[in-house]
Motif scaffolding. Structure first.
Motif, PDB file in Angstrom:
ATOM      1  N   SER A   1       0.822  -1.202   0.000  1.00 20.97           N
ATOM      2  CA  SER A   1       0.000   0.000   0.000  1.00 20.97           C
ATOM      3  C   SER A   1       0.858   1.254   0.000  1.00 20.97           C
ATOM      4  CB  SER A   1      -0.926   0.006   1.220  1.00 20.97           C
ATOM      5  OG  SER A   1      -0.166  -0.063   2.416  1.00 20.97           O
ATOM      6  N   SER A   2       2.043   1.180   0.642  1.00 25.93           N
ATOM      7  CA  SER A   2       2.954   2.316   0.649  1.00 25.93           C
ATOM      8  C   SER A   2       3.464   2.597  -0.750  1.00 25.93           C
ATOM      9  CB  SER A   2       4.129   2.032   1.590  1.00 25.93           C
ATOM     10  OG  SER A   2       5.069   3.075   1.529  1.00 25.93           O
ATOM     11  N   SER A   3       3.819   1.549  -1.487  1.00 23.58           N
ATOM     12  CA  SER A   3       4.284   1.711  -2.860  1.00 23.58           C
ATOM     13  C   SER A   3       3.188   2.308  -3.730  1.00 23.58           C
ATOM     14  CB  SER A   3       4.728   0.365  -3.418  1.00 23.58           C
ATOM     15  OG  SER A   3       5.106   0.485  -4.763  1.00 23.58           O
ATOM     16  N   ALA A   4       1.961   1.825  -3.544  1.00 22.78           N
ATOM     17  CA  ALA A   4       0.835   2.348  -4.323  1.00 22.78           C
ATOM     18  C   ALA A   4       0.574   3.813  -3.996  1.00 22.78           C
ATOM     19  CB  ALA A   4      -0.417   1.514  -4.053  1.00 22.78           C
ATOM     20  N   ALA A   5       0.728   4.159  -2.694  1.00 22.30           N
ATOM     21  CA  ALA A   5       0.501   5.545  -2.289  1.00 22.30           C
ATOM     22  C   ALA A   5       1.554   6.468  -2.904  1.00 22.30           C
ATOM     23  CB  ALA A   5       0.517   5.652  -0.768  1.00 22.30           C
ATOM     24  N   THR A   6       2.808   5.981  -2.945  1.00 26.17           N
ATOM     25  CA  THR A   6       3.876   6.779  -3.556  1.00 26.17           C
ATOM     26  C   THR A   6       3.606   7.011  -5.037  1.00 26.17           C
ATOM     27  OG1 THR A   6       5.496   5.914  -1.992  1.00 26.17           O
ATOM     28  CG2 THR A   6       6.344   6.881  -4.023  1.00 26.17           C
ATOM     29  N   SER A   7       3.181   5.951  -5.725  1.00 29.08           N
ATOM     30  CA  SER A   7       2.871   6.070  -7.144  1.00 29.08           C
ATOM     31  C   SER A   7       1.719   7.047  -7.371  1.00 29.08           C
ATOM     32  CB  SER A   7       2.511   4.697  -7.718  1.00 29.08           C
ATOM     33  OG  SER A   7       2.150   4.798  -9.082  1.00 29.08           O
ATOM     34  N   ALA A   8       0.698   6.968  -6.503  1.00 31.53           N
ATOM     35  CA  ALA A   8      -0.447   7.870  -6.634  1.00 31.53           C
ATOM     36  C   ALA A   8      -0.042   9.312  -6.370  1.00 31.53           C
ATOM     37  CB  ALA A   8      -1.553   7.447  -5.675  1.00 31.53           C
ATOM     38  N   SER A   9       0.835   9.520  -5.374  1.00 29.62           N
ATOM     39  CA  SER A   9       1.289  10.877  -5.066  1.00 29.62           C
ATOM     40  C   SER A   9       2.049  11.476  -6.247  1.00 29.62           C
ATOM     41  CB  SER A   9       2.189  10.867  -3.827  1.00 29.62           C
ATOM     42  OG  SER A   9       1.475  10.426  -2.690  1.00 29.62           O
ATOM     43  N   ARG A  10       2.899  10.653  -6.858  1.00 27.46           N
ATOM     44  CA  ARG A  10       3.614  11.128  -8.038  1.00 27.46           C
ATOM     45  C   ARG A  10       2.643  11.428  -9.174  1.00 27.46           C
ATOM     46  NH1 ARG A  10       8.778   6.916  -8.181  1.00 27.46           N
ATOM     47  NH2 ARG A  10       9.890   7.823  -6.398  1.00 27.46           N
ATOM     48  N   GLY A  11       1.646  10.578  -9.314  1.00 25.65           N
ATOM     49  CA  GLY A  11       0.657  10.803 -10.354  1.00 25.65           C
ATOM     50  C   GLY A  11      -0.069  12.123 -10.177  1.00 25.65           C
ATOM     51  N   VAL A  12      -0.429  12.445  -8.937  1.00 24.52           N
ATOM     52  CA  VAL A  12      -1.092  13.716  -8.649  1.00 24.52           C
ATOM     53  C   VAL A  12      -0.175  14.883  -8.985  1.00 24.52           C
ATOM     54  CG1 VAL A  12      -1.971  15.187  -6.794  1.00 24.52           C
ATOM     55  CG2 VAL A  12      -2.648  12.785  -6.904  1.00 24.52           C
ATOM     56  N   LEU A  13       1.112  14.772  -8.604  1.00 23.61           N
ATOM     57  CA  LEU A  13       2.072  15.844  -8.897  1.00 23.61           C
ATOM     58  C   LEU A  13       2.243  16.040 -10.397  1.00 23.61           C
ATOM     59  CD1 LEU A  13       4.214  17.886  -8.006  1.00 23.61           C
ATOM     60  CD2 LEU A  13       5.871  16.000  -7.951  1.00 23.61           C
TER      61      LEU A  13
END
Length: 310
Positions: free
Chosen positions: A8-20
């Motif tokens: 879930s941490s990896s997915a959250a990091t990917s999502a955060s980058r996607g938002v940026l």
């Protein structure tokens, strides 16, 4: 003892980058009227041809530096992939042409309306095609935004074709890029590669007829330089958008879309002084309220997920 990050941490990091990535792309797009006003003397169709060719040159340079060519031979042997990217390329060119024409002909606010409508298209496509399920507060935000768009549409007293074409073309383009088999850089390169023959043929014809910016380059060198700058200026936000679209849900992409039209709205009203009736503020107010609700709901949801993962 060190523990590996949870999935879930990896997915959250990917999502955060996607938002940026997506937020940066929309900010750049919001500032585009500043650029297109600089080349308002160049016909919109020729501007699109320049964007296509110089964007391709820029992308080919990037691929050469990165030595990322293996994908091209594989893709050229896959007719279905080529057909899908030809469709996305055509949608992109329609969107470009409509937007450039709108800015050059003092319809920045109409373009802004189109990109306010676009998030609704994204949410609808995510719901209908990708089976994404917006949460209750997200539905409330969508309803408020829809009411705002309806109010703005009624205030024009006519079919807002610029807004509708922009919203529909870019909404479907975003969906196609989200499910595309190629990455951001490769996908955009293939799209411009497919459009390039048409753009090059049109440019050659206009130049031969003495009607292009290239044939008058000596008379207006600054215009030619602005057109050459279209390559990196076009590629950068599209690459950021494609990278972001692959990492986040369509509903989130729809929320971030409001960045671009908000900037365009401010430019249209305060910099270019386009006519803006006070009654239209009601529609924009509803849309901004929707954005606030959507943002707060997303923030609370992210904090709850982070707390659960801790």
């Amino acid at each position: 003892m060190n523990r590996s990050p949870a999935p879930s941490s990896s997915a959250a990091t990917s999502a955060s980058r996607g938002v940026l990535f997506a937020a940066l792309s929309y900010t750049l797009w919001g500032l585009f009227p500043l650029y297109f006003k600089q080349i308002a003397q160049v016909p919109s169709l020729e501007v699109v041809a320049h964007r296509t060719l110089w964007c391709l040159v820029f992308l080919l340079g990037v691929l050469t530096v990165l030595k990322r060519w293996a994908w091209l031979g594989q893709v050229l042997r896959q007719p279905k992939v080529l057909a899908a990217f030809l469709l996305s390329a055509l949608l992109l060119s329609v969107n470009w042409l409509t937007y450039v024409w709108a800015v050059q002909n003092d319809h920045v606010l109409d373009a802004s309306l189109g990109y306010f409508i676009n998030p609704l298209v994204n949410v609808a496509l995510g719901f209908a095609v990708l089976h994404e399920r917006p949460r209750p507060l997200q539905w409330l935000a969508v309803a408020l935004a829809a009411a705002g768009v309806l109010w703005l549409t009624l205030q024009t007293g006519r079919l807002p074709w610029v807004a509708l074409v922009l919203a529909a073309s870019f909404g479907v383009y975003g969906l196609l890029r989200k499910i595309a088999s190629l990455g951001a850089l490769e996908g955009l390169t293939l799209e411009t590669l497919l459009l390039a023959p048409l753009a090059a043929a049109a440019m050659a014809w206009w130049t031969w007829q003495g009607q292009s910016a290239l044939s008058h380059g000596a008379e207006a060198p600054s215009t030619l330089l602005w057109l050459l700058f279209a390559g990196p200026l076009t590629a950068a936000p599209l690459l950021l958008f494609a990278a972001g679209a692959r990492r986040i849900p369509m509903a989130t992409l729809g929320l971030l879309q409001y960045i671009s039209p908000s900037i365009q709205f401010m430019l249209g009203v305060w910099l270019y002084h386009e006519p803006f009736a006070a009654t239209r503020l009601v529609g924009f107010g509803l849309i901004w309220a929707a954005l606030a609700i959507y943002s707060i709901e997303g923030l609370l949801r992210s904090r709850q997920a982070a707390a659960a993962a801790a």
